[in-house]
Scaffold this active site. Structure first.
Site, PDB file in Angstrom:
ATOM      1  N   VAL A  16      -3.285  -6.602   4.342  1.00 57.80           N
ATOM      2  CA  VAL A  16      -3.511  -5.661   5.450  1.00 57.80           C
ATOM      3  C   VAL A  16      -3.771  -6.404   6.765  1.00 57.80           C
ATOM      4  CG1 VAL A  16      -5.039  -3.829   6.305  1.00 57.80           C
ATOM      5  CG2 VAL A  16      -4.340  -3.859   3.898  1.00 57.80           C
ATOM      6  N   ARG A  47     -11.807 -16.234   4.126  1.00 59.00           N
ATOM      7  CA  ARG A  47     -12.697 -16.949   3.208  1.00 59.00           C
ATOM      8  C   ARG A  47     -12.456 -18.442   3.310  1.00 59.00           C
ATOM      9  NH1 ARG A  47     -12.340 -13.232  -1.787  1.00 59.00           N
ATOM     10  NH2 ARG A  47     -10.179 -13.603  -1.207  1.00 59.00           N
ATOM     11  N   LYS A 105     -12.849   0.885   2.020  1.00 57.78           N
ATOM     12  CA  LYS A 105     -13.464   2.127   1.513  1.00 57.78           C
ATOM     13  C   LYS A 105     -14.697   1.865   0.665  1.00 57.78           C
ATOM     14  CE  LYS A 105      -9.763   1.357   0.181  1.00 57.78           C
ATOM     15  NZ  LYS A 105      -8.378   1.065  -0.209  1.00 57.78           N
ATOM     16  N   GLU A 128      -9.784   5.310   9.617  1.00 59.15           N
ATOM     17  CA  GLU A 128      -8.602   6.001   9.094  1.00 59.15           C
ATOM     18  C   GLU A 128      -7.932   5.193   7.973  1.00 59.15           C
ATOM     19  OE1 GLU A 128      -7.055   9.194  10.612  1.00 59.15           O
ATOM     20  OE2 GLU A 128      -6.698   8.925   8.497  1.00 59.15           O
ATOM     21  N   VAL A 131      -8.719   5.476   3.971  1.00 56.90           N
ATOM     22  CA  VAL A 131      -8.306   6.584   3.089  1.00 56.90           C
ATOM     23  C   VAL A 131      -6.826   6.869   3.310  1.00 56.90           C
ATOM     24  CG1 VAL A 131      -8.727   8.973   2.402  1.00 56.90           C
ATOM     25  CG2 VAL A 131     -10.606   7.609   3.346  1.00 56.90           C
ATOM     26  N   GLY A 185       3.132  -5.470  -6.464  1.00 58.85           N
ATOM     27  CA  GLY A 185       2.097  -5.714  -5.463  1.00 58.85           C
ATOM     28  C   GLY A 185       1.211  -4.506  -5.221  1.00 58.85           C
ATOM     29  N   GLU A 188      -3.998  -5.164  -7.911  1.00 63.59           N
ATOM     30  CA  GLU A 188      -4.481  -6.535  -7.797  1.00 63.59           C
ATOM     31  C   GLU A 188      -4.707  -7.118  -9.182  1.00 63.59           C
ATOM     32  OE1 GLU A 188      -7.881  -6.488  -5.252  1.00 63.59           O
ATOM     33  OE2 GLU A 188      -6.838  -5.115  -3.912  1.00 63.59           O
ATOM     34  N   LYS A 203     -12.847   6.953  -1.597  1.00 64.58           N
ATOM     35  CA  LYS A 203     -12.091   7.685  -0.572  1.00 64.58           C
ATOM     36  C   LYS A 203     -12.574   9.140  -0.504  1.00 64.58           C
ATOM     37  CE  LYS A 203      -8.065   4.741  -1.285  1.00 64.58           C
ATOM     38  NZ  LYS A 203      -6.835   4.560  -2.057  1.00 64.58           N
ATOM     39  N   GLY A 299      -0.095  -0.280   1.216  1.00 63.45           N
ATOM     40  CA  GLY A 299       0.870  -1.233   1.767  1.00 63.45           C
ATOM     41  C   GLY A 299       0.380  -1.751   3.108  1.00 63.45           C
TER      42      GLY A 299
HETATM   43  N1  LIG Z   1      -3.506  -3.448   0.305  1.00 71.27           N
HETATM   44  C1  LIG Z   1      -3.416  -2.175   0.642  1.00 71.27           C
HETATM   45  O1  LIG Z   1      -2.364  -1.529   0.477  1.00 71.27           O
HETATM   46  C2  LIG Z   1      -4.593  -1.475   1.269  1.00 71.27           C
HETATM   47  C3  LIG Z   1      -4.441  -0.174   1.772  1.00 71.27           C
HETATM   48  C4  LIG Z   1      -5.523   0.459   2.401  1.00 71.27           C
HETATM   49  C5  LIG Z   1      -6.736  -0.200   2.479  1.00 71.27           C
HETATM   50  N2  LIG Z   1      -6.859  -1.455   1.944  1.00 71.27           N
HETATM   51  C6  LIG Z   1      -8.168  -2.124   2.076  1.00 71.27           C
HETATM   52  O2  LIG Z   1      -8.019  -3.201   2.995  1.00 71.27           O
HETATM   53  C7  LIG Z   1      -8.904  -4.259   2.646  1.00 71.27           C
HETATM   54  C8  LIG Z   1      -8.100  -5.564   2.494  1.00 71.27           C
HETATM   55  O3  LIG Z   1      -7.139  -5.398   1.464  1.00 71.27           O
HETATM   56  P1  LIG Z   1      -5.966  -6.472   1.246  1.00 71.27           P
HETATM   57  O4  LIG Z   1      -5.061  -5.868   0.253  1.00 71.27           O
HETATM   58  O5  LIG Z   1      -5.432  -6.926   2.559  1.00 71.27           O
HETATM   59  O6  LIG Z   1      -6.800  -7.675   0.562  1.00 71.27           O
HETATM   60  P2  LIG Z   1      -6.320  -9.200   0.415  1.00 71.27           P
HETATM   61  O7  LIG Z   1      -4.862  -9.327   0.494  1.00 71.27           O
HETATM   62  O8  LIG Z   1      -7.043  -9.711  -0.789  1.00 71.27           O
HETATM   63  O9  LIG Z   1      -6.935  -9.931   1.707  1.00 71.27           O
HETATM   64  C9  LIG Z   1      -8.313 -10.088   1.923  1.00 71.27           C
HETATM   65  C10 LIG Z   1      -8.513 -10.995   3.124  1.00 71.27           C
HETATM   66  O10 LIG Z   1      -9.902 -10.987   3.461  1.00 71.27           O
HETATM   67  C11 LIG Z   1     -10.414 -12.315   3.443  1.00 71.27           C
HETATM   68  N3  LIG Z   1     -11.784 -12.252   2.913  1.00 71.27           N
HETATM   69  C12 LIG Z   1     -12.177 -11.734   1.716  1.00 71.27           C
HETATM   70  N4  LIG Z   1     -13.520 -11.857   1.575  1.00 71.27           N
HETATM   71  C13 LIG Z   1     -13.963 -12.460   2.699  1.00 71.27           C
HETATM   72  C14 LIG Z   1     -15.243 -12.873   3.139  1.00 71.27           C
HETATM   73  N5  LIG Z   1     -16.348 -12.696   2.398  1.00 71.27           N
HETATM   74  N6  LIG Z   1     -15.341 -13.447   4.367  1.00 71.27           N
HETATM   75  C15 LIG Z   1     -14.240 -13.648   5.132  1.00 71.27           C
HETATM   76  N7  LIG Z   1     -12.981 -13.272   4.759  1.00 71.27           N
HETATM   77  C16 LIG Z   1     -12.856 -12.692   3.554  1.00 71.27           C
HETATM   78  C17 LIG Z   1      -9.487 -13.125   2.560  1.00 71.27           C
HETATM   79  O11 LIG Z   1      -9.545 -14.496   2.955  1.00 71.27           O
HETATM   80  P3  LIG Z   1      -8.600 -15.619   2.260  1.00 71.27           P
HETATM   81  O12 LIG Z   1      -7.210 -15.356   2.835  1.00 71.27           O
HETATM   82  O13 LIG Z   1      -9.145 -16.924   2.697  1.00 71.27           O
HETATM   83  O14 LIG Z   1      -8.677 -15.367   0.792  1.00 71.27           O
HETATM   84  C18 LIG Z   1      -8.127 -12.464   2.878  1.00 71.27           C
HETATM   85  O15 LIG Z   1      -7.560 -13.001   4.049  1.00 71.27           O
HETATM   86  C19 LIG Z   1      -9.619  -3.807   1.379  1.00 71.27           C
HETATM   87  O16 LIG Z   1     -10.850  -3.224   1.718  1.00 71.27           O
HETATM   88  C20 LIG Z   1      -8.684  -2.751   0.796  1.00 71.27           C
HETATM   89  O17 LIG Z   1      -9.361  -1.784   0.011  1.00 71.27           O
HETATM   90  C21 LIG Z   1      -5.811  -2.109   1.348  1.00 71.27           C
END
Ligand SMILES: NC(=O)c1ccc[n+]([C@@H]2O[C@H](COP(=O)([O-])OP(=O)(O)OC[C@H]3O[C@@H](n4cnc5c(N)ncnc54)[C@H](OP(=O)(O)O)[C@@H]3O)[C@@H](O)[C@H]2O)c1
Length: 328
Positions: A16, A47, A105, A128, A131, A185, A188, A203, A299
């Protein structure tokens, strides 16, 4: 005098966060025109800052989210990390007068103070993206239906389980469906929040908080997810022309009834149209009647759309009413 630059800090550069950074760069001119001042993404928090990153030119990349939240040069924090501690960073930024935007969320739905901010429509907090990605359901409840009595809301809000149930309908086993969701994808490595229903419940907690203006936390939602036993239910439903979906619902009558559970749906139920990662949300209100939203609920790019919209809302809130006067 030129208007001051709006400085944005991003936490998370995964699916994201990276999509948001790209969308912001691709839409930079449009966004700055719409907010009426220059804007710059100045910091990205991850991280592990040493890992190879897609080019983030002239942006400081570091691993200190607390520092970002406290940094007085940052006007808006956009949080897409999924970190459980994120609520603390978001609150800290808002305490010092910055705006906060979040896609997280689970962090929001377990934090009573952020939920209270949502319930009272705090102008500096926008979620926004938390959810149903770009489906504008949070803004609809927050603004468009704000004068209304909401009677009930229900939705299919978790793309991973909908994708798996669609695969199971087509004959896949439970693990096969889960592996397919991972390959695409959608799921997870740790899919427990999807499978246990916690993701959908978080949500629902956010939507119910908006609809009835009082904090509803994740633990308030009785939740049952899906496990291999769901295969029998799916097959029985299929033989009768019905579908099984993980449904999240909230109804207000004498009190507030909430639940997340797999339900058998008639084929003409709007929620039965959810396939793949499509989310469906239905709201019943006293004046508007029944309203339905339908579209991709996950996505990077879809979620980035919601974050961009929230960034604009946050920028306008920071500007206050000055920019909104109508010229005589
Ligand atoms: N994926 C979706 O379709 C989607 C849709 C709606 C909402 N969301 C929400 O969006 C958020 C991110 O999802 P994602 O799919 O993008 O996750 P992701 O691909 O796992 O990416 C997480 C990112 O956050 C960083 N991170 C994690 N913990 C951290 C910490 N303690 N301090 C600093 N940085 C940290 C990670 O760093 P590193 O790169 O160094 O590991 C990575 O860059 C989540 O809350 C998820 O529920 C996701």
């Amino acid at each position: 005098m030129a208007p001051p630059v709006l400085r944005v800090g991003l936490i998370g550069n995964g699916t994201v966060g990276a999509a948001f950074a790209s969308a912001l760069s691709a839409n930079h001119e449009r966004v700055t025109q719409r907010i009426g001042r220059p804007l710059r993404l100045t910091q990205v928090v991850v991280r592990d800052p040493d890992r190879h990153r897609r080019a983030l030119p002239s942006i400081r990349v570091h691993d200190d989210p607390e520092g970002l939240a406290n940094d007085p040069s940052i006007d808006v924090i956009v949080e897409a990390s999924g970190a459980p501690d994120a609520a603390r960073w978001l609150r800290r930024a808002m305490e010092r007068g910055a705006a906060a935007v979040s896609a997280n969320k689970l962090a929001i739905a377990t934090d009573p103070l952020l939920l209270a901010a949502i319930a009272r429509r705090h102008p500096l907090f926008h979620c926004e993206a938390a959810v149903a990605a770009a489906l504008p359901i949070v803004r609809a409840l927050r603004d468009s239906l704000d004068g209304e009595e909401i009677l009930a809301l229900r939705g299919v809000l978790n793309g991973t389980t909908t994708f798996m149930l669609t695969e199971i309908e087509a004959g896949a086993g439970f693990d096969q469906a889960l592996n397919a969701a991972r390959r695409h994808g959608y799921a997870e490595a740790d899919a427990s929040a999807d499978l246990t229903g916690r993701d959908a419940a978080a949500k629902l907690a956010i939507l119910a908080t908006l609809a009835w203006r009082a904090p509803v936390t994740l633990s308030d939602v009785p939740t049952r997810g899906i496990d291999p036993d769901v295969i029998h239910l799916v097959q029985t439903a299929r033989a009768l022309g019905q579908r099984v979906r993980l449904v999240a619902e909230a109804t207000r009558s004498t009190g507030l009834q909430l639940r997340v559970e797999p339900q058998v749906l008639a084929s003409n139920d709007a929620l039965a149209r959810a396939e793949g990662v499509v989310n469906v949300v239905e709201v019943q209100s006293a004046l508007a009647g029944s309203l339905t939203w339908y579209g991709a609920g996950a996505g990077g790019t879809r979620t980035a759309s919601a974050l961009l919209g929230d960034l604009l809302a946050a920028a306008r809130a920071l500007a206050g009413s000055r920019a909104d006067r109508i010229a005589a």
